[in-house]
Motif scaffolding. Structure first.
Motif, PDB file in Angstrom:
ATOM      1  N   ALA A  87       0.904  -1.311   0.124  1.00 14.55           N
ATOM      2  CA  ALA A  87       0.097  -0.017  -0.124  1.00 14.55           C
ATOM      3  C   ALA A  87       0.805   1.283  -0.060  1.00 14.55           C
ATOM      4  CB  ALA A  87      -0.945  -0.055   1.227  1.00 14.55           C
ATOM      5  N   LEU A 115      -4.066   0.886   4.614  1.00 16.94           N
ATOM      6  CA  LEU A 115      -4.215   1.464   3.494  1.00 16.94           C
ATOM      7  C   LEU A 115      -4.050   3.119   3.435  1.00 16.94           C
ATOM      8  CD1 LEU A 115      -6.883  -0.612   1.958  1.00 16.94           C
ATOM      9  CD2 LEU A 115      -4.617  -1.227   1.849  1.00 16.94           C
ATOM     10  N   ASN A 118      -2.768   5.839   1.392  1.00 14.99           N
ATOM     11  CA  ASN A 118      -3.535   6.378   0.157  1.00 14.99           C
ATOM     12  C   ASN A 118      -4.546   7.571   0.316  1.00 14.99           C
ATOM     13  OD1 ASN A 118      -2.403   4.275  -2.128  1.00 14.99           O
ATOM     14  ND2 ASN A 118      -2.350   3.332  -0.396  1.00 14.99           N
ATOM     15  N   TYR A 121      -9.622   4.735   0.229  1.00 13.92           N
ATOM     16  CA  TYR A 121      -9.136   3.307   0.288  1.00 13.92           C
ATOM     17  C   TYR A 121     -10.447   2.659   0.822  1.00 13.92           C
ATOM     18  CZ  TYR A 121      -7.410   5.217   4.461  1.00 13.92           C
ATOM     19  OH  TYR A 121      -7.613   6.060   5.873  1.00 13.92           O
TER      20      TYR A 121
END
Length: 273
Positions: A87, A115, A118, A121
């Motif tokens: 990730a 995650l 990001n 997600y």
């Protein structure tokens, strides 16, 4: 419909990508370290006769995860131990994209927070034992979803709806409990069935009706313990001794039989109070 790429080519990626393409989504890339497995999945995805609703875009195999950044959604169907590391790598790869993809993982046991590097997600967890050799009707598979924001939730709900499946929004802690429960009813039960095979060969197929009825009945009442039967439940010492004698040369079987029988007997006493 979305452009959905997969990171991984194992059982989950195999079944989910085939079903999503059949539902009309584009699957631009399958990214995986196992070249043979990845190429085989891509070959299946590109068979027009098996995906009449999909468009003409060809699915490609790659080992370059940077190429996935051009998708609307990237589904990481990888081992739990790899999720966080991959990730982070993906967040760096997608940093310069005008519209960053929504990154999803499919694990029941891993937190959504893995995650968090990001921008958008979520989690798309199918509660089903999956393998490549048996086709899956996802209309019968419940999904547990979780998202970082409303847009990711909207996409998740849309993806599940395209499969005709049911879903429930669940946080990571409660999803982990569901995953643990699934281990009981799937992995543990499968282990016990394996022991039953050892004892019943070549007549093991005659166990199918009682296995099906046991599971069906267990979910019909307030608690499975209320419909428990057998020698341990009724305190049938004579039968228990006969069974244990039969297992004298099978220490693994005997250990399991004694342990579970003791727990059933204790449960029976509690229920009678």
């Amino acid at each position: 419909m979305y452009r959905i790429s997969f990171w991984g080519s194992g059982n989950v990626a195999y079944q989910l990508s085939i079903s999503l393409k059949a539902a009309g989504h584009q699957i631009p890339f399958i990214c995986g370290r196992n070249r043979e497995s990845t190429e085989k999945l891509v070959h299946i995805l590109n068979k027009r006769e098996t995906h009449p609703l999909s468009n003409d875009e060809v699915t490609k195999s790659t080992d370059d995860f940077n190429l996935l950044a051009d998708s609307d959604v990237v589904i990481m169907a990888v081992s739990d131990d790899s999720i966080e590391e991959l990730a982070v790598k993906f967040s760096n790869a997608a940093r310069n994209c005008a519209e960053r993809p929504i990154l999803l993982h499919t694990s029941g046991a891993s937190s959504i927070n893995l995650l968090s590097t990001n921008s958008s997600y979520g989690v798309l967890y199918p509660l089903m034992t999956l393998s490549k050799i048996k086709p899956v009707d996802f209309k019968l598979v419940p999904f547990f979803i979780e998202s970082s924001d409303q847009e990711a939730e909207k996409v998740l709900v849309s993806i599940v709806a395209s499969l005709g499946a049911e879903y429930r929004i669940l946080n990571s802690h409660d999803r982990l409990k569901i995953h643990l429960a699934a281990v009981y009813v799937s992995n543990f039960v499968n282990y016990l069935i394996g022991l039953a095979f050892d004892l019943s060969k070549p007549s093991q197929t005659f166990l199918i009706p009682i296995a099906i009825e046991t599971v069906r009945k267990a979910f019909l009442y307030e608690h499975p313990s209320l419909v428990q039967t057998g020698p341990a439940q009724r305190g049938d010492i004579t039968t228990l001794r006969k069974h244990l004698e039969l297992l004298n040369d099978l220490p693994e079987h005997r250990e399991v039989y004694e342990f579970i029988s003791e727990l059933i007997a204790k449960q029976s006493i509690i229920n009678k109070k």
